[in-house]
Enzyme design. Sequence first.
Site, PDB file in Angstrom:
ATOM      1  N   GLY A  50      13.147 -16.533  13.971  1.00 49.29           N
ATOM      2  CA  GLY A  50      13.485 -17.382  12.845  1.00 49.29           C
ATOM      3  C   GLY A  50      12.677 -16.948  11.634  1.00 49.29           C
ATOM      4  N   GLN A  55       8.993 -17.635   3.168  1.00 47.94           N
ATOM      5  CA  GLN A  55       8.107 -16.683   3.849  1.00 47.94           C
ATOM      6  C   GLN A  55       8.229 -15.268   3.284  1.00 47.94           C
ATOM      7  OE1 GLN A  55       9.413 -17.964   7.994  1.00 47.94           O
ATOM      8  NE2 GLN A  55       7.270 -17.379   8.354  1.00 47.94           N
ATOM      9  N   CYS A  97       4.482 -18.171  14.373  1.00 49.81           N
ATOM     10  CA  CYS A  97       5.075 -18.098  13.032  1.00 49.81           C
ATOM     11  C   CYS A  97       4.765 -16.720  12.476  1.00 49.81           C
ATOM     12  CB  CYS A  97       4.461 -19.193  12.155  1.00 49.81           C
ATOM     13  SG  CYS A  97       5.089 -19.183  10.462  1.00 49.81           S
ATOM     14  N   LEU A  98       5.742 -16.093  11.861  1.00 48.41           N
ATOM     15  CA  LEU A  98       5.525 -14.737  11.346  1.00 48.41           C
ATOM     16  C   LEU A  98       4.485 -14.726  10.222  1.00 48.41           C
ATOM     17  CD1 LEU A  98       9.165 -13.316  11.441  1.00 48.41           C
ATOM     18  CD2 LEU A  98       7.278 -12.847  13.017  1.00 48.41           C
ATOM     19  N   HIS A 139      11.336 -25.814  12.992  1.00 45.65           N
ATOM     20  CA  HIS A 139      10.235 -25.047  12.393  1.00 45.65           C
ATOM     21  C   HIS A 139      10.669 -24.460  11.039  1.00 45.65           C
ATOM     22  CE1 HIS A 139       6.759 -22.063  12.913  1.00 45.65           C
ATOM     23  NE2 HIS A 139       7.457 -21.540  11.915  1.00 45.65           N
ATOM     24  N   GLU A 140      11.875 -23.900  11.006  1.00 48.23           N
ATOM     25  CA  GLU A 140      12.338 -23.240   9.774  1.00 48.23           C
ATOM     26  C   GLU A 140      12.668 -24.261   8.681  1.00 48.23           C
ATOM     27  OE1 GLU A 140      11.639 -20.263   9.677  1.00 48.23           O
ATOM     28  OE2 GLU A 140      11.470 -19.932  11.837  1.00 48.23           O
ATOM     29  N   HIS A 143       9.634 -25.203   6.897  1.00 49.64           N
ATOM     30  CA  HIS A 143       9.209 -24.216   5.899  1.00 49.64           C
ATOM     31  C   HIS A 143       9.833 -24.494   4.534  1.00 49.64           C
ATOM     32  CE1 HIS A 143       6.678 -21.186   7.699  1.00 49.64           C
ATOM     33  NE2 HIS A 143       7.499 -20.951   8.711  1.00 49.64           N
TER      34      HIS A 143
HETATM   35 ZN    ZN Z   1       7.130 -20.056  10.508  1.00 47.59          ZN
END
Ligand code: ZN
Length: 179
Positions: A50, A55, A97-98, A139-140, A143
């Site tokens: 995701g 991000q 998380c990236l 989660h996304e 963000h």
């Molecule tokens: Zn994330």
Amino acid sequence: MTDVGTRRRILPCWNPMLRVICRPVAATAGGLEDLVRDMHVLMGSQRGIGLAAPQVGDDRRVVLVRRPDDPPGRTVVMLNPELLECSDEIVPFEEGCLSFPGIYRFVLRPRRVRVRYHDLSGEPQELEVGGILARVVQHEIDHLDGILFIDHLGFWGRRDVLWRMALRRLGLVFRGGTM
Ligand code: ZN
């Protein structure tokens, strides 16, 4: 154009862009194709499941999610995703998380959710999801509202993660098994 690279990059957690509340986006918005392509490339290169636009430094409500059964390289693009319904059952699930590479923590969230979004042609879509996909979607969407997964941890859990990321920022990276 021969360059398949992207000038965008995945921002680390301390970048203020990750705290921005993103704005709604139309399927016809300028540069949207570019953004989605770059997100797709970056998510794939990091083997993410995701990724949200902030991000990569864009403040529009765009997320990409990969369904566990999808072949590599295929993603669902969601414009303006919103949760319509969440199950009462709250479950722990280990999230990463990236923007926090190598860090995983258990987070409590509803087990199932129903999400509404627009696809890239501007058509409204609805999905009811469970399992890992429900997790990724929540989660996304967080963000897009400037919320990070560590905000769901307790005070000490959050401090621990921020401390590790601060050390990393200073170049004092701990070499762990997951890196
Ligand atoms: Zn994330």
